[in-house]
Motif scaffolding. Structure first.
Motif, mmCIF file in Angstrom:
data_model
loop_
_atom_site.group_PDB
_atom_site.id
_atom_site.type_symbol
_atom_site.label_atom_id
_atom_site.label_comp_id
_atom_site.label_asym_id
_atom_site.label_seq_id
_atom_site.Cartn_x
_atom_site.Cartn_y
_atom_site.Cartn_z
ATOM 1 N N TRP A 161 1.158 -0.670 8.397
ATOM 2 C CA TRP A 161 0.214 -0.121 7.420
ATOM 3 C C TRP A 161 -0.974 0.526 8.123
ATOM 4 O O TRP A 161 -1.381 1.645 7.765
ATOM 5 C CB TRP A 161 -0.273 -1.221 6.471
ATOM 6 C CG TRP A 161 -1.416 -0.786 5.618
ATOM 7 C CD1 TRP A 161 -1.389 0.138 4.616
ATOM 8 C CD2 TRP A 161 -2.781 -1.224 5.704
ATOM 9 N NE1 TRP A 161 -2.643 0.300 4.056
ATOM 10 C CE2 TRP A 161 -3.515 -0.528 4.711
ATOM 11 C CE3 TRP A 161 -3.449 -2.148 6.507
ATOM 12 C CZ2 TRP A 161 -4.881 -0.729 4.518
ATOM 13 C CZ3 TRP A 161 -4.807 -2.340 6.303
ATOM 14 C CH2 TRP A 161 -5.505 -1.638 5.327
ATOM 15 N N LEU A 162 -1.556 -0.154 9.120
ATOM 16 C CA LEU A 162 -2.693 0.419 9.845
ATOM 17 C C LEU A 162 -2.325 1.749 10.488
ATOM 18 O O LEU A 162 -3.111 2.692 10.488
ATOM 19 C CB LEU A 162 -3.176 -0.550 10.930
ATOM 20 C CG LEU A 162 -4.276 -1.544 10.579
ATOM 21 C CD1 LEU A 162 -4.751 -2.261 11.837
ATOM 22 C CD2 LEU A 162 -5.454 -0.860 9.906
ATOM 23 N N GLU B 185 -2.223 4.426 7.904
ATOM 24 C CA GLU B 185 -3.562 4.773 7.450
ATOM 25 C C GLU B 185 -4.218 5.825 8.334
ATOM 26 O O GLU B 185 -5.036 6.612 7.864
ATOM 27 C CB GLU B 185 -4.449 3.524 7.404
ATOM 28 C CG GLU B 185 -4.142 2.578 6.265
ATOM 29 C CD GLU B 185 -4.427 3.200 4.902
ATOM 30 O OE1 GLU B 185 -5.603 3.338 4.537
ATOM 31 O OE2 GLU B 185 -3.456 3.562 4.205
ATOM 32 N N ARG B 186 -3.868 5.856 9.616
ATOM 33 C CA ARG B 186 -4.444 6.866 10.509
ATOM 34 C C ARG B 186 -3.454 8.001 10.765
ATOM 35 O O ARG B 186 -3.509 8.664 11.799
ATOM 36 C CB ARG B 186 -4.903 6.216 11.815
ATOM 37 C CG ARG B 186 -3.847 5.446 12.580
ATOM 38 C CD ARG B 186 -4.466 4.792 13.805
ATOM 39 N NE ARG B 186 -3.488 4.036 14.588
ATOM 40 C CZ ARG B 186 -3.580 2.751 14.851
ATOM 41 N NH1 ARG B 186 -4.591 2.041 14.375
ATOM 42 N NH2 ARG B 186 -2.662 2.147 15.602
ATOM 43 N N MET C 285 4.313 5.456 5.271
ATOM 44 C CA MET C 285 4.462 4.027 5.009
ATOM 45 C C MET C 285 5.939 3.669 4.834
ATOM 46 O O MET C 285 6.398 2.618 5.310
ATOM 47 C CB MET C 285 3.663 3.636 3.764
ATOM 48 C CG MET C 285 3.557 2.140 3.549
ATOM 49 S SD MET C 285 2.629 1.334 4.860
ATOM 50 C CE MET C 285 2.897 -0.382 4.439
ATOM 51 N N THR D 250 -7.583 -5.768 7.654
ATOM 52 C CA THR D 250 -8.926 -5.201 7.551
ATOM 53 C C THR D 250 -9.924 -6.095 8.275
ATOM 54 O O THR D 250 -9.922 -7.317 8.080
ATOM 55 C CB THR D 250 -9.343 -5.063 6.075
ATOM 56 O OG1 THR D 250 -8.365 -4.281 5.382
ATOM 57 C CG2 THR D 250 -10.702 -4.408 5.947
ATOM 58 N N PRO E 157 0.698 9.676 3.298
ATOM 59 C CA PRO E 157 0.756 8.244 3.588
ATOM 60 C C PRO E 157 1.932 7.538 2.929
ATOM 61 O O PRO E 157 2.412 6.521 3.437
ATOM 62 C CB PRO E 157 -0.582 7.710 3.052
ATOM 63 C CG PRO E 157 -1.107 8.765 2.148
ATOM 64 C CD PRO E 157 -0.576 10.055 2.659
ATOM 65 N N PRO F 216 0.816 -1.224 0.000
ATOM 66 C CA PRO F 216 0.000 0.000 0.000
ATOM 67 C C PRO F 216 0.846 1.270 0.000
ATOM 68 O O PRO F 216 1.809 1.396 0.754
ATOM 69 C CB PRO F 216 -0.807 -0.118 1.303
ATOM 70 C CG PRO F 216 -0.896 -1.581 1.554
ATOM 71 C CD PRO F 216 0.410 -2.144 1.075
ATOM 72 N N HIS F 217 0.507 2.187 -0.897
ATOM 73 C CA HIS F 217 1.106 3.522 -1.022
ATOM 74 C C HIS F 217 2.505 3.514 -1.634
ATOM 75 O O HIS F 217 3.065 4.593 -1.888
ATOM 76 C CB HIS F 217 1.158 4.255 0.332
ATOM 77 C CG HIS F 217 -0.155 4.362 1.013
ATOM 78 N ND1 HIS F 217 -1.228 5.018 0.446
ATOM 79 C CD2 HIS F 217 -0.595 3.888 2.213
ATOM 80 C CE1 HIS F 217 -2.264 4.957 1.270
ATOM 81 N NE2 HIS F 217 -1.918 4.273 2.340
#
Length: 432
Positions: free
Chosen positions: A281-282, A285-286, A388, A102, A384, A44-45
């Motif tokens: 990753w989580l 994301e925030r 990341m 997720t 992000p 991701p990203h």
């Protein structure tokens, strides 16, 4: 695939290696192993070039089928597997069932199938369909289909059914794999389910014997996502101890989900060999940056961060008593951000320091907290990306420290350093 244990510490933590993969036979990966989490076959990203800036080492990419199932027909038509389809052929890959980063909705499995929640909605997948998808993706390793829909609150009936279905699914997958020209030499990891019921977990292990699997995944302790970060070690530890004690020593054990660094160290100390990178990753994301100590202690390292934007455990308990946690304005109070800093916080508006002092990642070498705060506060795409890059770099170094700690019998020292860090942040006190 060959798994070799080279060292077992007093705590039961293990150093080992995975090797002899069919597609990349020269690859040797040290365990405890960090799987790089992907969504749609991409970290991701991070583009390929950015990923190379984070790490050029050998890694195994975790590719959840739930993010790929809608594309398996295209991959099959391509004919060369997901690694080459995604332009990542130098990386080994492992297909898991669900996306462990997720939250998976509870209560939607049926008698002969499980639910995958894709962007296009819910899809029912039975073992035959599952193996067809795996044949199209041609992974280097894959997880057997599993009913892991249990938590600490699951009924005995739900737990028993999760074991029955998981054993049935594993048997069908093993039989179809043996008959498949594409998959017959591909390692398959069986799943141990049973929730927090020791008797059911031991039954699952007994009924899976004889399938000739390459390893085991411990499922059913959480429903992925934030539920994994909130695991209770007091509930988990006795079940885990009994379960691991009944598994063969010569096969790797995996535990999926974004568990916290302290829980991860405890899992390592119990003999878990494979984890995934969903936690960094989580956090990204925030708009969070990992700052927890990720190396062995070198003297007395001061804690330079407090937790100005996180409610204390006492206040959270008060909110629970008052019934205010259901309020939309209180959602953030459920997220424990003790291992990170929140770059959306105005506290960092004029902070010219890097995310972490002495960190060698691209973000920390080039940019300040102030700049990343600006990117996060204005929802710029670069935010992000930089977070990341930092978080994954920080976590990969954490695993290097874990390897060193096991080798030098210093795992408890690394754990104590983390405990001290967490205690200092929660109390809001700085070390002298």
């Amino acid at each position: 695939m060959k798994f070799t244990v080279s060292l077992v510490a007093k705590s039961s933590a293990r150093l080992g290696s995975l090797s002899e993969f069919t597609r990349i036979p020269e690859a040797v990966l040290e365990t405890p192993l960090l799987l790089l989490h992907t969504r749609g076959a991409a970290v991701p990203h991070l583009s390929y070039d950015l990923m190379q800036m984070v790490s050029t080492e050998n890694h195994i990419l975790q590719m959840p089928l739930v993010t790929l199932v809608d594309h398996t027909k295209n991959v099959k038509a391509f004919g060369k597997g997901i690694a080459e389809f995604a332009g990542l052929k130098e990386y080994l890959n492992y297909v898991s069932v669900q996306d462990s980063g997720t939250t998976t909705p509870e209560g939607y499995h049926e008698k002969n199938s499980i639910s995958l929640w894709t962007r296009g909605g819910r899809k029912l997948i039975d073992p035959q369909t599952y193996i067809t998808c795996i044949e199209a993706l041609k992974p280097d390793m894959f997880q057997a289909i599993v009913d892991g829909d249990t938590t600490s609150n699951s009924s005995v009936k739900r737990v028993r059914r999760s074991v029955d279905d998981t054993v049935k699914f594993a048997g069908i997958c093993a039989d179809l794999k043996e008959k498949s020209e594409v998959l017959k030499d591909t390692p398959m990891l069986a799943c141990i389910t049973g929730g927090y019921n020791i008797k059911e977990r031991l039954r699952c292990i007994t009924e899976l014997k004889g399938l000739g699997v390459a390893g085991y995944v411990l499922e059913g302790f959480h429903t992925n996502g934030e539920s994994a970060t909130n695991l209770s070690w007091e509930d988990l530890e006795p079940v885990l101890t009994e379960t691991l004690g009944s598994l063969p020593d010569n096969l790797p054990r995996a535990f999926h989900g974004p568990v916290t660094p302290i829980i991860l160290l405890k899992l390592v100390s119990k003999g878990i060999d494979i984890f995934d990178a969903t936690f960094p990753w989580l956090v990204a994301e925030r708009a969070g940056a990992l700052i927890f100590p990720n190396t062995l202690p070198k003297g007395k390292a001061p804690i330079t961060e407090t937790l100005p934007s996180v409610k204390s455990p006492a206040l959270i308990a008060q909110n629970e008593r008052d019934g205010s946690l259901g309020n939309e304005n209180n959602k953030d109070e459920l997220v424990d951000r003790v291992f990170e800093i929140n770059l959306k916080d105005k506290l960092y508006f004029n902070d010219t320091r890097p995310l972490v002092e002495d960190c060698s990642c691209y973000c920390c070498r080039k940019y300040s907290r102030s700049y990343v705060h600006h990117l996060s506060a204005t929802s710029e795409l670069q935010g992000p990306i930089l977070l990341m890059m930092h978080n994954l770099h920080h976590y990969i170094n954490f695993f290097r420290s874990i390897h060193l700690a096991i080798r030098e019998d210093q795992l408890q020292a690394l754990h104590s350093t983390l405990e001290q860090f967490v205690s200092s942040r929660r109390s809001g006190k700085l070390d002298d």
